[in-house]
Design a protein around this motif. Sequence first.
Motif, PDB file in Angstrom:
ATOM      1  N   VAL A  21       0.812  -1.218   0.000  1.00 26.63           N
ATOM      2  CA  VAL A  21       0.000   0.000   0.000  1.00 26.63           C
ATOM      3  C   VAL A  21       0.849   1.273   0.000  1.00 26.63           C
ATOM      4  N   ALA A  22       2.140   1.166   0.316  1.00 28.12           N
ATOM      5  CA  ALA A  22       2.994   2.358   0.323  1.00 28.12           C
ATOM      6  C   ALA A  22       4.460   1.948   0.313  1.00 28.12           C
ATOM      7  N   GLN A  23       5.286   2.855  -0.207  1.00 32.92           N
ATOM      8  CA  GLN A  23       6.732   2.705  -0.174  1.00 32.92           C
ATOM      9  C   GLN A  23       7.321   3.975   0.411  1.00 32.92           C
ATOM     10  N   GLY A  24       8.560   3.879   0.859  1.00 36.16           N
ATOM     11  CA  GLY A  24       9.224   5.059   1.393  1.00 36.16           C
ATOM     12  C   GLY A  24      10.585   4.716   1.931  1.00 36.16           C
ATOM     13  N   ARG A  25      10.982   5.440   2.997  1.00 34.59           N
ATOM     14  CA  ARG A  25      12.290   5.258   3.610  1.00 34.59           C
ATOM     15  C   ARG A  25      12.126   4.997   5.099  1.00 34.59           C
ATOM     16  N   PHE A  26      13.022   4.180   5.617  1.00 32.08           N
ATOM     17  CA  PHE A  26      13.126   3.945   7.050  1.00 32.08           C
ATOM     18  C   PHE A  26      14.493   4.443   7.468  1.00 32.08           C
ATOM     19  N   ARG A  27      14.508   5.312   8.464  1.00 34.47           N
ATOM     20  CA  ARG A  27      15.766   5.855   8.969  1.00 34.47           C
ATOM     21  C   ARG A  27      15.883   5.550  10.459  1.00 34.47           C
TER      22      ARG A  27
END
Length: 145
Positions: free
Chosen positions: A66-72
């Motif tokens: 349902v979503a993509q992004g970044r993990f920091r």
Amino acid sequence: MSRNGKMEKITTEYVAGLWITSRKSTSGTLSLEYGNGLTGLFDFNPTRVGENADVAVALFSNGTEVAQGRFRASVTQQTTTKIGLCTYQVFVVRRTIALNGRDPINEEALYSPMLGLVIANVTMTQDWQPKTGVFFDRLEVRKNE
């Protein structure tokens, strides 16, 4: 967890006691898949303070992306905390999940490598001010019978 006045059982799975991989409830399953780059932060020792990870992440709801992004994540300090009569070495770890089209989610956790788990977690505002938190006030060992 209590939702709308009803108790609901939540099961959460973690990698290395710190990185959430799935959350299951009666309303469904949410899961996160991380890109490469977190493994260096699994081995906590004083030399890890100041280290950062920044990896791709994908969010799934009931098996559908349902979503993509970044993990920091960043290890900001090593300190101690007391629960009951015991003192535990902990690492302060700041985590951000920034999914495309959504506001970032910031958290600060106290991770105890000796216990292999988070013993405090605070949801933070966008400028890293505390918003809500969960803290242990007691830890106990229960033997399986």
